[in-house]
Design a protein around this motif. Structure first.
Motif, short mmCIF file in Angstrom:
data_model
loop_
_atom_site.label_atom_id
_atom_site.label_comp_id
_atom_site.label_asym_id
_atom_site.label_seq_id
_atom_site.Cartn_x
_atom_site.Cartn_y
_atom_site.Cartn_z
N GLN A 57 52.12 82.91 5.10
CA GLN A 57 53.55 82.86 4.80
C GLN A 57 53.82 83.20 3.34
OE1 GLN A 57 55.57 79.01 4.93
NE2 GLN A 57 57.18 79.93 6.18
N ILE A 60 53.71 86.94 3.05
CA ILE A 60 54.88 87.59 3.64
C ILE A 60 56.09 87.44 2.73
CG2 ILE A 60 56.55 87.44 5.55
CD1 ILE A 60 54.19 86.72 7.38
N PRO A 66 53.24 91.45 7.91
CA PRO A 66 52.57 90.33 8.58
C PRO A 66 51.11 90.59 8.92
CG PRO A 66 54.78 90.59 9.44
CD PRO A 66 54.54 91.75 8.52
N ALA A 117 60.25 86.88 6.19
CA ALA A 117 59.41 86.81 7.38
C ALA A 117 60.08 87.45 8.60
CB ALA A 117 59.08 85.35 7.69
N ASP A 119 62.44 86.31 10.30
CA ASP A 119 62.55 85.22 11.27
C ASP A 119 64.04 84.97 11.55
OD1 ASP A 119 62.47 82.90 12.75
OD2 ASP A 119 60.93 81.95 11.53
#
Length: 306
Positions: A57, A60, A66, A117, A119
Motif C-alpha cells: 500500500q 501504491i 499495483p 490505490a 479504490d
C-alpha cells in the motif's frame, strides 16, 4: 511460528482503509494474500502478511503500479524499512493542501491513499461520510479540494495520475448526485449553473448544486463548455432567479461576453465563480463569489429578494 489466529479479510480491509474486494483482487492477481489458517480452516492474514500488504500500500500511494508494488512487497524481508528506490520514493506522494479549519487531516490523507490505490468503494465511503457529518461545503473545502489540488500538482510535475483524477472525479460526481433537493424546493423558478464556454472543469458547479440541495434549493446544471448563445437561450426560457458561471482557467476567463446575457423578470442575479476570471474586466452586473458558502448565500438571497 505466530500463535495468533490471524485476521480475516474484513478486519484487514478496515485496518488498511481499502475494500475487502480490493484485497481479494490483490490475492488473486498478485499472490499477496493470507498465509495462515484459523482452527476451523479459514484463511487468515498473519502479522507478516499484514506487513507485506502495508508495504504494498505504501508503494501504491507513492505511485507504483499495483503489480510492481506487490512484487516489491513479496521480495522485501519482513520488518525491512520502506525502500527508497524507484516509484516507492516518498517524494512521489500526493502533495496535499492544508485542509481548512475544522476538517480532519487524516481524512484527507485517507482519501488520497484510496485515490492512489484506485479504490472506488473506499473513496465513496470517505466522501459520503464527510458529507453526512459536515455538509457538502465543508467536505468540499476540507477534504475534496486538498486532494484534487494535490493530484493536479502531481500531474503538473510528472504527468502521472490522470487515471487517479478521472476515477476520483467519477466517484465524487456520484456522491454529489445523491444529495437531492426536496420534492418541493424553495425556489419555484430555477437557478442555472454553467461553465464558461470551453471550460471543462465542471466539478465545482456540481458541488454547488449539491450544497444548494442541502438547503432546499433546486438548480439546473448545464455542465461544462456552455456556449454563450446556449446560456442566453436557457435564461430566456426559464427566467431564473440566479445564474452562476464558472471559469477555472485564464483561457476561459474573458468576461466580455457576459454583458450580452439577457435579463429576466425580475432581473436575474448574475454570479461568477472560479480563479479563471479576469476580475478587472468583469461587468458591473456580475458579482464574483470566491467560496462555496458565499455562492450558496448569494443564491439564497436572490430567492428571497423583493
Amino acid at each position: 511460528m505466530d500463535r495468533e489466529p490471524g485476521l480475516g479479510v474484513g478486519a484487514v480491509a478496515r485496518r488498511l482503509g481499502v475494500a475487502a474486494a480490493t484485497l481479494r483482487t490483490w490475492d488473486r492477481r498478485y499472490g499477496i494474500g493470507p498465509s495462515g489458517r484459523s482452527p476451523g480452516g479459514h484463511r487468515r492474514y498473519t502479522p507478516a502478511d499484514l506487513a507485506r500488504l502495508e508495504a504494498m500500500q505504501r508503494s501504491i500511494i507513492a505511485g507504483a503500479p499495483p503489480a510492481e508494488a506487490a512484487r516489491a512487497a513479496l521480495n522485501e524481508p519482513p520488518g525491512a524499512p520502506p525502500s527508497p528506490r524507484g516509484h516507492g520514493a516518498g517524494g512521489n506522494r500526493i502533495p496535499l493542501d492544508e485542509p481548512s479549519t475544522g476538517s480532519d487531516p487524516a481524512e484527507a490523507r485517507g482519501l488520497a491513499r484510496a485515490a492512489m490505490a484506485l479504490d472506488a468503494p473506499a473513496m465513496a465511503r470517505l466522501i459520503r461520510t464527510a458529507i453526512a457529518r459536515a455538509g457538502v461545503a465543508e467536505a468540499w473545502d476540507g477534504l475534496i479540494v486538498p486532494v484534487l489540488t494535490g493530484i493536479g500538482r502531481k500531474y503538473a510535475a510528472s504527468g502521472d495520475c490522470v487515471e487517479v483524477e478521472h476515477l476520483l472525479s467519477t466517484v465524487l460526481l456520484g456522491c454529489l448526485a445523491e444529495v437531492a433537493p426536496p420534492a418541493e424546493p424553495l425556489n419555484p423558478r430555477p437557478v442555472l449553473l454553467a461553465c464558461a464556454p470551453e471550460e471543462q472543469h465542471s466539478l465545482p458547479v456540481y458541488a454547488l448544486a449539491a450544497a444548494l440541495a442541502e438547503t432546499g434549493v433546486a438548480a439546473v446544471l448545464l455542465g461544462a463548455r456552455v456556449p454563450a448563445p446556449a446560456l442566453a437561450a436557457a435564461i430566456r426560457r426559464t427566467g431564473p432567479n440566479a445564474v452562476l458561471v464558472w471559469s477555472q482557467t485564464a483561457r476561459t476567463g474573458d468576461p466580455g461576453w457576459l454583458d450580452g446575457l439577457p435579463g429576466s423578470r425580475p432581473v436575474v442575479r448574475l454570479l461568477v465563480g472560479g480563479p479563471g476570471w479576469n476580475r478587472d474586466r468583469l461587468p458591473s452586473t456580475a458579482r464574483l463569489v470566491t467560496a462555496l458558502p458565499e455562492a450558496v448565500t448569494e443564491i439564497r438571497s436572490a430567492l428571497t429578494r423583493p
